[in-house]
Design an enzyme around this catalytic site. Structure first.
Site, mmCIF file in Angstrom:
data_model
loop_
_atom_site.group_PDB
_atom_site.id
_atom_site.type_symbol
_atom_site.label_atom_id
_atom_site.label_comp_id
_atom_site.label_asym_id
_atom_site.label_seq_id
_atom_site.Cartn_x
_atom_site.Cartn_y
_atom_site.Cartn_z
ATOM 1 C CG ASP A 1 40.634 20.844 44.852
ATOM 2 O OD1 ASP A 1 40.409 20.395 46.106
ATOM 3 O OD2 ASP A 1 40.299 20.267 43.949
ATOM 4 C CG ASP B 1 45.125 25.114 46.550
ATOM 5 O OD1 ASP B 1 45.552 26.381 46.391
ATOM 6 O OD2 ASP B 1 44.304 25.318 47.700
#
Length: 250
Positions: free
Chosen positions: A21, A23
Site C-alpha cells: 500500500d 498512503d
C-alpha cells in the site's frame, strides 16, 4: 479480526513477492491526497527492492495509476490503482476491471451542493470511483457515511462502499486489493513466490485476507483491529523492514 499486540514480521527475503500500500504505509498520510511528500530515499528503496527481487514488487493503492505514476516519477513498476479496478502488470499491460457506472455522474452531481455547504469535505473523482474525504471535518464523518450509503442505494446496484481513514468511497462492486494480489500471483515474476502484503487501512483488509489464504505474510501498519498476522508501528518501521532485504546486497 484481532487487535492483538505488535508481532514483528520475520526478516525480509528477496525471493518473496511484495505488495505494498502507499498512503499510511510507504508515505505519511496528508490532509489531502495531493499534499503527500515523496522523498528520494523512498524512491531509491523501492527501486532497489524491485531490482533485487527480479521485479516482484507491486504497489496496490486506492489512488489511480496515473496519480501513482506522478508520485513515482521515472520509477516504473507494477501498479494496481483504485483498489484493484485498474492494474498494470510486470509486462506493462493495463487491465481495467470496470467502466465507470452510469450512476457515477448523477452521484457526483448530487454531491456538488453538499460540498458547497461543507467546505471541509473534499470529493476526489478517481475515474472509476468517487471518494468523499472528511479529514478536515471529522465531525461530519457519520453524515458522510450516511450520505454515500443513501446515494449507493439510489444508484440501484453495481456499487459498493469502501471505508478508509477519514474517507468513504463508492466503487464498482466485486474488485478489491485482494483480487489484485490474486491476479498478480498468477503472473511472472510473482508466481510461485511467498506473498507479502503491507497496509494500514480498512481497505487493506482484503489484501491481508488473500495473503493469509495463500499462506503468506500479512502486515498491518499501526494500531487497530486487523486480520493481519504481523504488525509494524508506522511508515518509518515499514521502510526499515523493507530495507533489511537490501543489506549486504547493494
Amino acid at each position: 479480526m484481532t487487535s492483538g499486540h505488535i508481532r514483528r514480521p520475520p526478516d525480509t527475503e528477496i525471493d518473496w513477492a511484495f505488495f505494498l500500500d502507499v498512503d499510511g504505509t510507504l508515505l505519511e498520510i496528508a490532509d489531502q491526497p495531493s499534499f503527500v511528500h515523496v522523498d528520494t530515499e523512498l524512491l531509491e528503496l523501492v527501486a532497489q527492492l524491485h531490482q533485487l527481487t527480479g521485479g516482484a514488487v507491486a504497489l496496490i493503492s486506492g489512488r489511480s495509476i496515473s496519480n501513482l505514476e506522478e508520485l513515482l516519477g521515472a520509477l516504473r513498476l507494477p501498479l494496481a490503482g483504485q483498489h484493484g479496478l485498474e492494474r498494470r502488470d510486470a509486462a506493462g499491460r493495463l487491465w481495467i476491471h470496470a467502466a465507470p457506472p452510469e450512476a457515477k455522474c448523477a452521484i457526483r452531481e448530487a454531491l456538488l451542493p453538499v460540498l458547497a455547504r461543507h467546505s471541509g469535505l473534499l470529493l476526489e473523482d478517481k475515474g472509476l470511483t468517487l471518494a468523499l474525504h472528511y479529514r478536515r471535518a471529522p465531525h461530519l464523518a457519520a453524515y458522510a457515511h450516511r450520505l454515500m450509503a443513501q446515494l449507493m442505494k439510489e444508484a440501484g446496484g453495481g456499487l459498493e462502499l469502501q471505508k478508509g481513514k477519514c474517507v468513504i468511497e463508492l466503487k464498482p462492486a466485486g474488485i478489491d486489493k485482494g483480487t489484485a494480489v490474486a491476479e498478480y500471483l498468477t503472473e511472472s515474476p510473482f508466481r510461485g513466490r511467498l506473498p507479502v502484503f503491507i497496509g494500514d487501512d480498512l481497505n487493506d483488509e482484503h489484501g491481508f485476507a488473500e495473503v493469509n489464504r495463500m499462506g503468506g505474510i500479512s502486515i498491518k501498519v499501526g494500531s487497530g483491529r486487523s486480520g493481519a498476522a504481523y504488525r509494524l508501528s508506522g511508515v518509518a518501521a515499514v521502510r526499515r523492514w523493507l530495507g533489511g532485504a537490501l543489506k549486504g546486497r547493494q
